[in-house]
Design a protein around this motif. Sequence first.
Motif, mmCIF file in Angstrom:
data_model
loop_
_atom_site.group_PDB
_atom_site.id
_atom_site.type_symbol
_atom_site.label_atom_id
_atom_site.label_comp_id
_atom_site.label_asym_id
_atom_site.label_seq_id
_atom_site.Cartn_x
_atom_site.Cartn_y
_atom_site.Cartn_z
ATOM 1 N N CYS A 67 33.959 36.386 36.057
ATOM 2 C CA CYS A 67 33.499 37.780 36.073
ATOM 3 C C CYS A 67 33.032 38.251 34.704
ATOM 4 N N MET A 68 33.826 38.058 33.662
ATOM 5 C CA MET A 68 33.423 38.517 32.327
ATOM 6 C C MET A 68 32.251 37.704 31.796
ATOM 7 N N ALA A 69 32.314 36.387 31.939
ATOM 8 C CA ALA A 69 31.278 35.524 31.393
ATOM 9 C C ALA A 69 29.939 35.716 32.099
ATOM 10 N N SER A 70 29.969 36.082 33.369
ATOM 11 C CA SER A 70 28.720 36.244 34.109
ATOM 12 C C SER A 70 28.053 37.592 33.848
ATOM 13 N N SER A 71 28.760 38.513 33.207
ATOM 14 C CA SER A 71 28.200 39.842 32.929
ATOM 15 C C SER A 71 28.472 40.244 31.486
ATOM 16 N N PRO A 72 27.835 39.558 30.525
ATOM 17 C CA PRO A 72 28.077 39.911 29.119
ATOM 18 C C PRO A 72 27.757 41.378 28.862
ATOM 19 N N GLY A 73 28.601 42.025 28.068
ATOM 20 C CA GLY A 73 28.396 43.427 27.725
ATOM 21 C C GLY A 73 29.071 44.398 28.676
ATOM 22 N N GLN A 74 29.338 43.966 29.900
ATOM 23 C CA GLN A 74 30.003 44.849 30.864
ATOM 24 C C GLN A 74 31.493 44.883 30.553
ATOM 25 N N VAL A 75 32.051 46.079 30.559
ATOM 26 C CA VAL A 75 33.472 46.248 30.281
ATOM 27 C C VAL A 75 34.257 46.111 31.580
ATOM 28 N N PHE A 76 35.307 45.298 31.534
ATOM 29 C CA PHE A 76 36.183 45.098 32.680
ATOM 30 C C PHE A 76 37.568 45.633 32.342
ATOM 31 N N SER A 77 38.119 46.419 33.235
ATOM 32 C CA SER A 77 39.459 46.962 33.018
ATOM 33 C C SER A 77 40.491 45.860 33.232
ATOM 34 N N LYS A 78 41.710 46.097 32.758
ATOM 35 C CA LYS A 78 42.799 45.151 32.995
ATOM 36 C C LYS A 78 43.010 44.945 34.486
ATOM 37 N N ALA A 79 42.920 46.038 35.247
ATOM 38 C CA ALA A 79 43.123 45.946 36.695
ATOM 39 C C ALA A 79 42.062 45.051 37.341
ATOM 40 N N GLN A 80 40.803 45.176 36.906
ATOM 41 C CA GLN A 80 39.738 44.340 37.458
ATOM 42 C C GLN A 80 39.963 42.865 37.102
ATOM 43 N N LEU A 81 40.328 42.604 35.866
ATOM 44 C CA LEU A 81 40.559 41.225 35.432
ATOM 45 C C LEU A 81 41.771 40.625 36.129
ATOM 46 N N TYR A 82 42.814 41.431 36.286
ATOM 47 C CA TYR A 82 44.027 40.960 36.959
ATOM 48 C C TYR A 82 43.716 40.601 38.410
ATOM 49 N N ALA A 83 42.995 41.498 39.095
ATOM 50 C CA ALA A 83 42.639 41.251 40.496
ATOM 51 C C ALA A 83 41.749 40.017 40.625
ATOM 52 N N ALA A 84 40.811 39.840 39.682
ATOM 53 C CA ALA A 84 39.922 38.679 39.731
ATOM 54 C C ALA A 84 40.689 37.381 39.500
ATOM 55 N N ALA A 85 41.649 37.398 38.581
ATOM 56 C CA ALA A 85 42.383 36.181 38.238
ATOM 57 C C ALA A 85 43.486 35.853 39.226
ATOM 58 N N TRP A 86 44.225 36.853 39.671
ATOM 59 C CA TRP A 86 45.402 36.594 40.504
ATOM 60 C C TRP A 86 45.252 37.042 41.949
ATOM 61 N N GLY A 87 44.177 37.766 42.251
ATOM 62 C CA GLY A 87 43.967 38.209 43.627
ATOM 63 C C GLY A 87 44.982 39.220 44.104
ATOM 64 N N GLU A 88 45.575 39.942 43.163
ATOM 65 C CA GLU A 88 46.593 40.940 43.504
ATOM 66 C C GLU A 88 46.307 42.228 42.761
ATOM 67 N N GLU A 89 46.975 43.291 43.190
ATOM 68 C CA GLU A 89 46.845 44.576 42.510
ATOM 69 C C GLU A 89 47.574 44.510 41.169
ATOM 70 N N TYR A 90 46.949 45.082 40.158
ATOM 71 C CA TYR A 90 47.510 45.104 38.806
ATOM 72 C C TYR A 90 48.750 45.974 38.754
ATOM 73 N N LEU A 91 49.812 45.462 38.186
ATOM 74 C CA LEU A 91 51.041 46.224 38.008
ATOM 75 C C LEU A 91 51.071 46.760 36.582
ATOM 76 N N HIS A 92 50.995 48.058 36.432
ATOM 77 C CA HIS A 92 50.999 48.659 35.101
ATOM 78 C C HIS A 92 52.268 48.270 34.362
ATOM 79 N N GLY A 93 52.119 47.968 33.105
ATOM 80 C CA GLY A 93 53.259 47.562 32.295
ATOM 81 C C GLY A 93 53.332 46.057 32.105
ATOM 82 N N THR A 94 52.625 45.303 32.951
ATOM 83 C CA THR A 94 52.609 43.852 32.768
ATOM 84 C C THR A 94 51.608 43.502 31.671
ATOM 85 N N ASN A 95 51.881 42.464 30.923
ATOM 86 C CA ASN A 95 50.967 42.089 29.850
ATOM 87 C C ASN A 95 50.289 40.743 30.119
ATOM 88 N N SER A 96 50.168 40.383 31.388
ATOM 89 C CA SER A 96 49.540 39.120 31.774
ATOM 90 C C SER A 96 48.101 39.023 31.288
#
Length: 132
Positions: A67-96
């Motif tokens: 996701c990040m590499a295919s869209s240089p310059g686009q900002v991705f939130s932690k929640a978006q990156l977490y969902a893309a990597a783990w396929g789950e909803e981001y849990l606030h407070g986690t530092n994964s």
Amino acid sequence: MEEIIVIRAADPDGSVFKAVVDALRGKRAEVVSVAAPVSSMLRIGELEIYHEQKRVIMAGREVQLYCMASSPGQVFSKAQLYAAAWGEEYLHGTNSVENIIWRLRKKLENDPKHPAYIKTVIGTGYKIEITD
């Protein structure tokens, strides 16, 4: 009675093929077909990387790493990156996500504390920055 020998092997550098040809030298031999290795998948333990399909499978589950590499310059939130990597909803407070970003920076950046490629956008997320 003629013998037929069929050899099928992953042989990226051609060494197996050369060894077989050397062994058969002087014998009546015919090479019917020589094909490049078909597999475009790289396996490292439970990690499978399919370069042509731009897919990554970890322990049987697809992981969205492009996701990040295919869209240089686009900002991705932690929640978006977490969902893309783990396929789950981001849990606030986690530092994964932060841990993964740090590991990537250590591998990619000359100075991970002052990254040139993986930039933090304070209060928003992360982006890939490509400079010419």
